[in-house]
Design a protein around this motif. Sequence first.
Motif, PDB file in Angstrom:
ATOM      1  N   LEU A  45      25.950 -19.706 -91.287  1.00  0.00           N
ATOM      2  CA  LEU A  45      26.107 -18.294 -91.583  1.00  0.00           C
ATOM      3  C   LEU A  45      26.049 -18.037 -92.944  1.00  0.00           C
ATOM      4  O   LEU A  45      25.696 -16.671 -93.452  1.00  0.00           O
ATOM      5  N   THR A  46      26.633 -18.720 -93.921  1.00  0.00           N
ATOM      6  CA  THR A  46      26.499 -18.707 -95.384  1.00  0.00           C
ATOM      7  C   THR A  46      24.889 -18.162 -95.810  1.00  0.00           C
ATOM      8  O   THR A  46      24.842 -17.257 -96.623  1.00  0.00           O
ATOM      9  N   ASP A  47      24.429 -19.109 -95.428  1.00  0.00           N
ATOM     10  CA  ASP A  47      22.886 -19.104 -95.851  1.00  0.00           C
ATOM     11  C   ASP A  47      22.361 -17.597 -95.328  1.00  0.00           C
ATOM     12  O   ASP A  47      21.576 -16.891 -95.771  1.00  0.00           O
ATOM     13  N   ALA A  48      22.564 -17.239 -94.057  1.00  0.00           N
ATOM     14  CA  ALA A  48      22.384 -16.082 -93.693  1.00  0.00           C
ATOM     15  C   ALA A  48      22.650 -14.969 -94.210  1.00  0.00           C
ATOM     16  O   ALA A  48      21.882 -13.954 -94.479  1.00  0.00           O
ATOM     17  N   VAL A  49      24.040 -14.782 -94.561  1.00  0.00           N
ATOM     18  CA  VAL A  49      24.665 -13.739 -95.151  1.00  0.00           C
ATOM     19  C   VAL A  49      23.877 -13.281 -96.722  1.00  0.00           C
ATOM     20  O   VAL A  49      23.505 -12.508 -97.030  1.00  0.00           O
ATOM     21  N   LEU A  50      23.951 -14.707 -97.460  1.00  0.00           N
ATOM     22  CA  LEU A  50      23.144 -14.803 -98.812  1.00  0.00           C
ATOM     23  C   LEU A  50      21.735 -14.237 -98.752  1.00  0.00           C
ATOM     24  O   LEU A  50      21.136 -13.611 -99.544  1.00  0.00           O
ATOM     25  N   THR A 128      18.752 -18.897-101.727  1.00  0.00           N
ATOM     26  CA  THR A 128      18.884 -18.040-100.581  1.00  0.00           C
ATOM     27  C   THR A 128      18.684 -16.612-101.244  1.00  0.00           C
ATOM     28  O   THR A 128      17.721 -15.868-100.592  1.00  0.00           O
ATOM     29  N   MET A 129      19.428 -16.196-102.319  1.00  0.00           N
ATOM     30  CA  MET A 129      19.416 -14.871-102.825  1.00  0.00           C
ATOM     31  C   MET A 129      18.200 -14.438-103.499  1.00  0.00           C
ATOM     32  O   MET A 129      17.654 -13.473-103.592  1.00  0.00           O
ATOM     33  N   VAL A 130      17.808 -15.327-104.544  1.00  0.00           N
ATOM     34  CA  VAL A 130      16.682 -14.967-105.305  1.00  0.00           C
ATOM     35  C   VAL A 130      15.435 -15.308-104.831  1.00  0.00           C
ATOM     36  O   VAL A 130      14.465 -14.407-104.508  1.00  0.00           O
ATOM     37  N   LEU A 131      15.285 -16.585-104.520  1.00  0.00           N
ATOM     38  CA  LEU A 131      13.848 -17.171-103.851  1.00  0.00           C
ATOM     39  C   LEU A 131      13.418 -16.575-102.487  1.00  0.00           C
ATOM     40  O   LEU A 131      12.382 -15.885-102.175  1.00  0.00           O
TER      41      LEU A 131
END
Length: 204
Positions: A45-50, A128-131
């Motif tokens: 879920l952290t990956d999903a949120v980011l 996650t957020m940038v790439l």
Amino acid sequence: MILPFLVGIGSGLSLIMAIGAQNAFVLRQGIRREHVLPVVLICGLTDAVLELAGVAGIGFVIERAPLVLEIVRWGGVLFLVWYAWTAFQRARRPEVLVAGEGSGGSLRRTVLACLAITWLNPHVYLDTMVLMGSIGNAQGDPGKWWFVAGGALASIVWFALIGYGARALTRFFATPKSWRILDGVVAVTMLVIAARLAFGGIGA
């Protein structure tokens, strides 16, 4: 919107399948059968949120906030070194680690360790957020939201696979020697990642 969804799955898997601190932690918890579900959910879920935040444009801000990433970077270095030390200590006393029995590690301690490994790694934000955010935004609207769905699914499925799939290794880890090897590998992995963060910079 099938293509952006598949691109999200492929991009997500390509970033998280490499051996790293997070994967090593999930694998170890899976072999021990300790608090696997919370760990899998936190990582996935952290990956999903980011990824969602990245597609929403926050990745643009993070990329231009070097001070924030530097703070996270050195916090991550300190935590990874500490975790490597605890893994070395466990490797020295493998007789207390028997697969399937666990050491009675509390849910709170496990969750805090998982959150630290996940959030104190600047590569998580860059990946996650940038790439993923950049790739996702390239899919256009509404394709980028399908891309996020694909990336989120990839993360959750991957962590569930190594978390619960690790139980197949229980027989191998029924001996103290096997636990010594695992904890030795975990410790070295953490130190290598910490060294890369400390001496190679965030872009390492």
